[in-house]
Motif scaffolding. Structure first.
Motif, PDB file in Angstrom:
ATOM      1  N   LEU A 198       0.826  -1.207   0.000  1.00  0.00           N
ATOM      2  CA  LEU A 198       0.000   0.000   0.000  1.00  0.00           C
ATOM      3  C   LEU A 198       0.861   1.258   0.000  1.00  0.00           C
ATOM      4  O   LEU A 198       0.574   2.211  -0.733  1.00  0.00           O
ATOM      5  N   SER A 199       1.924   1.257   0.797  1.00  0.00           N
ATOM      6  CA  SER A 199       2.794   2.430   0.817  1.00  0.00           C
ATOM      7  C   SER A 199       3.493   2.613  -0.523  1.00  0.00           C
ATOM      8  O   SER A 199       3.680   3.749  -0.987  1.00  0.00           O
ATOM      9  N   LEU A 200       3.848   1.524  -1.182  1.00  0.00           N
ATOM     10  CA  LEU A 200       4.459   1.625  -2.507  1.00  0.00           C
ATOM     11  C   LEU A 200       3.471   2.189  -3.524  1.00  0.00           C
ATOM     12  O   LEU A 200       3.825   3.053  -4.333  1.00  0.00           O
ATOM     13  N   VAL A 201       2.231   1.752  -3.463  1.00  0.00           N
ATOM     14  CA  VAL A 201       1.203   2.265  -4.378  1.00  0.00           C
ATOM     15  C   VAL A 201       0.963   3.751  -4.131  1.00  0.00           C
ATOM     16  O   VAL A 201       0.893   4.549  -5.075  1.00  0.00           O
ATOM     17  N   VAL A 202       0.862   4.151  -2.861  1.00  0.00           N
ATOM     18  CA  VAL A 202       0.633   5.566  -2.533  1.00  0.00           C
ATOM     19  C   VAL A 202       1.792   6.424  -3.022  1.00  0.00           C
ATOM     20  O   VAL A 202       1.585   7.484  -3.631  1.00  0.00           O
ATOM     21  N   CYS A 203       3.031   5.976  -2.770  1.00  0.00           N
ATOM     22  CA  CYS A 203       4.193   6.749  -3.222  1.00  0.00           C
ATOM     23  C   CYS A 203       4.252   6.826  -4.742  1.00  0.00           C
ATOM     24  O   CYS A 203       4.610   7.872  -5.303  1.00  0.00           O
ATOM     25  N   SER A 204       3.882   5.748  -5.415  1.00  0.00           N
ATOM     26  CA  SER A 204       3.853   5.764  -6.887  1.00  0.00           C
ATOM     27  C   SER A 204       2.798   6.728  -7.408  1.00  0.00           C
ATOM     28  O   SER A 204       3.028   7.440  -8.397  1.00  0.00           O
ATOM     29  N   LEU A 205       1.639   6.772  -6.740  1.00  0.00           N
ATOM     30  CA  LEU A 205       0.596   7.734  -7.141  1.00  0.00           C
ATOM     31  C   LEU A 205       1.058   9.170  -6.909  1.00  0.00           C
ATOM     32  O   LEU A 205       0.789  10.052  -7.746  1.00  0.00           O
ATOM     33  N   VAL A 206       1.737   9.413  -5.798  1.00  0.00           N
ATOM     34  CA  VAL A 206       2.274  10.753  -5.534  1.00  0.00           C
ATOM     35  C   VAL A 206       3.268  11.141  -6.630  1.00  0.00           C
ATOM     36  O   VAL A 206       3.246  12.274  -7.123  1.00  0.00           O
ATOM     37  N   LEU A 207       4.124  10.215  -7.020  1.00  0.00           N
ATOM     38  CA  LEU A 207       5.077  10.483  -8.101  1.00  0.00           C
ATOM     39  C   LEU A 207       4.343  10.775  -9.412  1.00  0.00           C
ATOM     40  O   LEU A 207       4.682  11.724 -10.122  1.00  0.00           O
TER      41      LEU A 207
END
Length: 190
Positions: A162-171
């Motif tokens: 989930l944290s990887l998905v959130v960081c990817s969306l922020v990017l």
């Protein structure tokens, strides 16, 4: 010579299942660590690009420092999340304890057998040996209840994923703000 105490070993059926459980735990630990490391890398990369955009850094040394710091931070996160878990992972007693926790019907039989297989303390009397043999045979018989896929579930991957998905969306959002400028910032970061 006949009075020598033989160290009990794990029955092959138990060893095979425990080895499978340990392998699954190792894979999940590594996947979790990679997801955490990638999330930290992406978050620190976005942070470095925001700094570069906000202060218009002309010094390649400062930009290089930001890039190297981001990569080192990601590597540190990966090692910190995988290292301690992997060091303690490859012990029969730990895996057996996990099995006994997930399959309460075993009533700590697997942990008992594994701890005697790893321990220097061995049963000394005939009664103790008979009791250990009884527990071992019960543990083997009840081994059909142990399914490595049920014992080691990928639920530990969910927060890291989930944290990887959130960081990817922020990017993705950051890059879509002004593609002509953010693509240059991305190139300068790498």
């Amino acid at each position: 010579m006949s009075n020598m105490i033989n160290k009990p070993t794990l029955p092959s059926a138990m060893e095979k299942k425990l080895r499978s459980i340990l392998q699954r735990q190792a894979v999940l630990t590594l996947l979790r660590a990679v997801a955490i490391g990638a999330a930290v890398l992406i978050a620190s990369m976005v942070f470095a690009m925001i700094i570069d955009w906000g202060f218009t850094l002309f010094s390649t040394g400062v930009r290089t420092l930001l890039s190297v710091s981001s990569v080192l931070l990601a590597v540190a996160a990966l090692v910190a999340s995988a290292g301690p878990r992997l060091l303690t992972l490859f012990r029969w007693t730990r895996a057996a304890n996990h099995v006994d926790t997930e399959v309460p019907e075993l009533e700590e039989r697997w942990t008992t057998v594994a701890s005697f297989a790893e321990s220097e303390h061995q049963p000394r009397t005939d009664t103790e040996k008979a009791m250990l043999q009884q527990v071992t045979s019960e543990a083997v018989v009840m081994g059909q209840l142990v399914q490595p896929t049920r014992v080691v579930r990928p639920t530990s991957l969910q927060p890291a994923g989930l944290s990887l998905v959130v960081c990817s969306l922020v990017l993705a959002v950051f890059l879509s703000l002004n593609w002509s400028k953010t693509s240059i910032l991305l190139q300068r970061f790498w």
